[in-house]
Design an enzyme around this catalytic site. Structure first.
Site, PDB file in Angstrom:
ATOM      1  N   GLU A  70     -21.001  29.654 -41.056  1.00  0.00           N
ATOM      2  CA  GLU A  70     -20.548  30.646 -40.087  1.00  0.00           C
ATOM      3  C   GLU A  70     -21.712  31.134 -39.224  1.00  0.00           C
ATOM      4  OE1 GLU A  70     -18.641  33.756 -42.451  1.00  0.00           O
ATOM      5  OE2 GLU A  70     -18.271  32.276 -43.999  1.00  0.00           O
TER       6      GLU A  70
ATOM      7  N   HIS B 102     -16.175  32.064 -38.177  1.00  0.00           N
ATOM      8  CA  HIS B 102     -16.133  31.806 -39.630  1.00  0.00           C
ATOM      9  C   HIS B 102     -15.684  30.369 -39.896  1.00  0.00           C
ATOM     10  CE1 HIS B 102     -14.964  32.343 -43.797  1.00  0.00           C
ATOM     11  NE2 HIS B 102     -15.166  33.641 -43.782  1.00  0.00           N
TER      12      HIS B 102
HETATM   13  O1  BG6 Z   1     -10.762  35.905 -47.675  1.00  0.00           O
HETATM   14  P1  BG6 Z   1     -11.409  36.237 -46.352  1.00  0.00           P
HETATM   15  O2  BG6 Z   1     -11.123  37.623 -45.886  1.00  0.00           O
HETATM   16  O3  BG6 Z   1     -11.052  35.234 -45.300  1.00  0.00           O
HETATM   17  O4  BG6 Z   1     -12.962  36.144 -46.585  1.00  0.00           O
HETATM   18  C1  BG6 Z   1     -13.518  34.968 -47.022  1.00  0.00           C
HETATM   19  C2  BG6 Z   1     -15.029  35.041 -47.233  1.00  0.00           C
HETATM   20  O5  BG6 Z   1     -15.672  35.127 -45.995  1.00  0.00           O
HETATM   21  C3  BG6 Z   1     -17.085  34.992 -46.069  1.00  0.00           C
HETATM   22  O6  BG6 Z   1     -17.609  35.063 -44.784  1.00  0.00           O
HETATM   23  C4  BG6 Z   1     -17.660  36.100 -46.884  1.00  0.00           C
HETATM   24  O7  BG6 Z   1     -19.056  35.929 -46.987  1.00  0.00           O
HETATM   25  C5  BG6 Z   1     -17.009  36.085 -48.254  1.00  0.00           C
HETATM   26  O8  BG6 Z   1     -17.517  37.147 -49.041  1.00  0.00           O
HETATM   27  C6  BG6 Z   1     -15.500  36.176 -48.125  1.00  0.00           C
HETATM   28  O9  BG6 Z   1     -14.893  36.115 -49.392  1.00  0.00           O
END
Ligand code: BG6
Length: 282
Positions: free
Chosen positions: A257, A155
């Protein structure tokens, strides 16, 4: 300058610093096996790390490269983005040579993971830096006796000076699921993706590399194994709702990502699955 690996504390948590060629470096936290910094020979930090990120393991660290497994986002019954972002991983390899530095961290199932996801697994995250390049590899090993399926992602939060100036090439012609617009599926008709509002898209089955241009930054991004590319920026309002982001955080990041978001990946008993993402300064 000599390449190598150092044990360090980073914001109070155990981490490893990779010293690469020509002054390049990276930091990987044992909490979540999360790369939190990548500095290229020109002295520039290439990853975004929120200055309101939390490092006590109560939530995932906001920034760098979180590892999401065995569930991407909220596409299932497990906690968002799975089970391994707040686990402490252990080191299983470190190596360096004239032109690289590399570490591997690993984690696996235990009572806590099996209570939520009844499968035996081992995960290995390898991070390698060369002068102008960061390579990440996630290896998923099925150590059990039956096949399992997972979704997940690397991510990556890329740091940009101003996301309004960013243009991402390489996604033309791909279908994407627009999670910011009711999950409708749209075919990308633009040759460059510009970010000018909340963006949360899963581009499916992407085989080409992407090129990110933002001001004087140019980054090539390539992946293998992971079928999807997710592009996420929360923009002003969603960012304000995130306790671990500063008000202007959205402006300085763009998540690109490498993901298996929509296609579940099957791993047979005893088999291994590999997914990679490479970032190169071009
Ligand atoms: O706040 P988190 O759990 O780290 O997620 C962040 C984002 O991660 C992204 O990968 C998703 O597509 C989003 O929908 C999400 O809000």
């Amino acid at each position: 300058m000599k390449t190598g690996i150092e044990d360090i504390e980073f914001h109070g948590i155990p981490a490893l610093r990779l010293l690469g060629p020509q002054g390049s470096s990276a930091v990987i936290s044992k909490l979540g096996a999360q790369v939190l910094s990548w500095i290229t020979p020109d002295g520039r930090e290439r990853l975004y790390l929120s200055d309101k990120a939390v490092f006590d393991g109560s939530v995932a660290i906001r920034g760098g490269v979180p590892v999401c497994f065995p569930q991407f986002s909220d596409r299932g019954d497990l906690p968002k983005h799975g089970l391994v972002r707040t686990r402490v991983w252990s080191e299983s390899a470190r190596r360096s040579g004239d032109d690289y530095a590399l570490v591997t961290l690993e984690t696996g199932d235990d009572d806590t993971t099996r209570a939520l996801w009844p499968h035996a697994f081992r995960l290995e995250l390898t991070a390698m830096i060369e002068a102008d390049r960061l390579d990440l590899e996630l290896c998923v090993v099925n150590t059990g006796t039956a096949a399992f399926e997972f979704t997940g992602a690397l991510h990556t939060y890329v740091r940009v000076v101003q996301v309004e100036d960013a243009a991402l090439e390489g996604l033309y012609g791909h279908d994407y699921r627009d999670a910011a617009n009711g999950n409708r599926v749209v075919n990308e008709s633009g040759t460059e993706l510009a970010v000018d509002s909340e963006t949360d898209r899963v581009y499916r089955r992407v085989r080409r590399p992407q090129l990110l241009r933002a001001g004087n930054l140019s980054l090539g991004i390539q992946q293998q194994g992971f079928p999807d590319v997710v592009v996420w920026n929360p923009w002003v309002e969603k960012c304000a709702a995130l306790a671990d982001m500063p008000a202007d955080g959205w402006r300085h990041m763009l998540c690109i990502e490498a993901a298996a978001a929509d296609d579940r990946q099957e791993v047979a008993a005893g088999d291994e699955w590999y997914g990679r993402q490479t970032l190169v300064v071009v």
